[in-house]
Write a protein that holds these residues in place. Structure first.
Motif, PDB file in Angstrom:
ATOM      1  N   LEU A 170       0.804  -1.221   0.000  1.00 45.46           N
ATOM      2  CA  LEU A 170       0.000   0.000   0.000  1.00 45.46           C
ATOM      3  C   LEU A 170       0.837   1.272   0.000  1.00 45.46           C
ATOM      4  N   THR A 171       2.163   1.112  -0.108  1.00 47.13           N
ATOM      5  CA  THR A 171       3.034   2.294  -0.230  1.00 47.13           C
ATOM      6  C   THR A 171       3.383   2.584  -1.685  1.00 47.13           C
ATOM      7  N   LYS A 172       2.928   1.700  -2.589  1.00 49.71           N
ATOM      8  CA  LYS A 172       3.253   1.852  -4.004  1.00 49.71           C
ATOM      9  C   LYS A 172       1.984   1.830  -4.849  1.00 49.71           C
ATOM     10  N   PRO A 173       2.009   2.449  -6.045  1.00 48.58           N
ATOM     11  CA  PRO A 173       0.833   2.419  -6.920  1.00 48.58           C
ATOM     12  C   PRO A 173       0.544   0.997  -7.407  1.00 48.58           C
ATOM     13  N   PHE A 174      -0.726   0.672  -7.569  1.00 48.64           N
ATOM     14  CA  PHE A 174      -1.098  -0.601  -8.175  1.00 48.64           C
ATOM     15  C   PHE A 174      -2.473  -0.477  -8.820  1.00 48.64           C
ATOM     16  N   GLU A 175      -2.718  -1.344  -9.795  1.00 47.28           N
ATOM     17  CA  GLU A 175      -3.970  -1.307 -10.545  1.00 47.28           C
ATOM     18  C   GLU A 175      -5.086  -1.976  -9.755  1.00 47.28           C
ATOM     19  N   TYR A 193      -3.156   5.311  -5.941  1.00 47.95           N
ATOM     20  CA  TYR A 193      -1.886   6.046  -5.881  1.00 47.95           C
ATOM     21  C   TYR A 193      -1.666   6.617  -4.476  1.00 47.95           C
ATOM     22  N   PRO A 194      -0.890   5.937  -3.640  1.00 49.08           N
ATOM     23  CA  PRO A 194      -0.757   6.319  -2.233  1.00 49.08           C
ATOM     24  C   PRO A 194       0.068   7.577  -1.964  1.00 49.08           C
TER      25      PRO A 194
END
Length: 310
Positions: free
Chosen positions: A171-176, A225-226
């Motif tokens: 949850l510290t990085k962008p993901f789809e 996008y965190p």
């Protein structure tokens, strides 16, 4: 320029706080705010009027009828696009923007052209992270499994919940994801032209799931996008209409499954029984639910037995 759409209903103070958070925390990008009032029964007082109507950064749109989340936002989106806004930010009025949260979303969209929608990391008022519950597409199976998470069968759906709520992600990085929370997200101009107007058949709830399906159909990615953070004072916009909001939930749920997933009435009926049992239980506790029980059955059964093949 970013067009920021803020939908107001009743809670003028929340709307002012939301706008003030933008004024204080967003200094790095150009924006224009479109405040859409969804026919609030309490008109703005003099202080609110002075704040909203004298700002050259704010356009006020007064709707004559309250047709729900999608219809209200559509009014703002249409005007923002006609004004040439290159990104559209949808923000609930009970959201507080943090430092550069808007700018960070805009920059991510600019650098990732395949992404049509980007959503921020959302905190609740108590500082806890708001649950992500749209990591994957929601079908009937996923709906039933999600409902089991707070029952004695929770251990059987533990792995599913991790995936569904994106707990298996960093949850510290962008993901789809399949879709992001409707309380705050940004669309590129091209995406907004392709997927709007939002479906106005839903008054409240399930809008994100419908948007997720439209995004798939148009070939866009949706990303969490965190690096952008906001605070969501959850539930303020619907606290005044408890029974009505529950009816809207069931109506929208039926519409989503019948219209977009082509679910049969037979397959959907057990879910309807679960929702109805809860409504009847709430009738034992709240007068508001007892008063609206006839409306519940009239509205939800009409949605269930409507012909969706047309």
């Amino acid at each position: 320029m970013i067009g920021i759409i803020i939908l107001n209903y009743i809670n003028w103070e929340d709307t002012i706080r939301c706008i003030e958070s933008i004024f204080v925390n967003e200094k790095k990008t150009l924006y224009h705010i479109y405040v859409v009032d969804n026919a609030s029964p309490n008109r703005m007082n003099r202080d609110v009027e002075n704040f909203l109507l004298v700002q050259n950064r704010i356009t006020f749109i007064q709707r004559e009828t309250n047709d729900g989340y999608s219809a209200g936002n559509n009014s703002g989106i249409k005007m923002a696009l006609s004004d040439g806004c290159q990104e559209i930010l949808i923000v609930n009025n009970d959201v507080l923007l943090k430092n550069n949260s808007i700018y960070n979303l805009q920059e991510f969209l600019k650098l990732n052209k395949e992404v049509g929608i980007v959503g921020p990391k959302i905190f609740l008022a108590n500082g806890q992270l708001q649950m992500i519950n749209m990591g994957i597409k929601t079908g009937l199976k996923e709906k039933y499994m999600y409902l089991l998470r707070k029952t004695i069968f929770s251990s059987f759906v533990k792995n599913f919940i991790r995936k569904f709520c994106a707990l298996d992600q960093d949850l510290t990085k962008p993901f789809e994801v399949h879709s992001v929370s409707g309380c705050c997200f940004m669309m590129s101009e091209k995406c907004a032209h392709d997927i709007t107007p939002f479906d106005e058949e839903t008054f409240l709830y399930q809008e994100e799931l419908i948007i997720g399906i439209k995004m798939e159909e148009k070939g866009y990615k949706t990303v969490y996008y965190p690096s952008s953070e906001v605070t969501h004072v959850h539930g303020q916009s619907t606290k005044h209409i408890k029974a009505f909001s529950y009816i809207c939930l069931v109506e929208s749920e039926i519409y989503y499954f019948r219209k977009y997933l082509k679910t049969s009435k037979t397959a959907l009926f057990p879910l309807y029984i679960i929702r109805t049992a809860k409504y009847i239980t709430l009738c034992l506790i709240h007068q508001n639910f007892r008063t609206n029980i006839k409306l519940y059955f009239q509205s939800t059964l009409k949605k269930m037995f409507r012909n969706y093949s047309i």
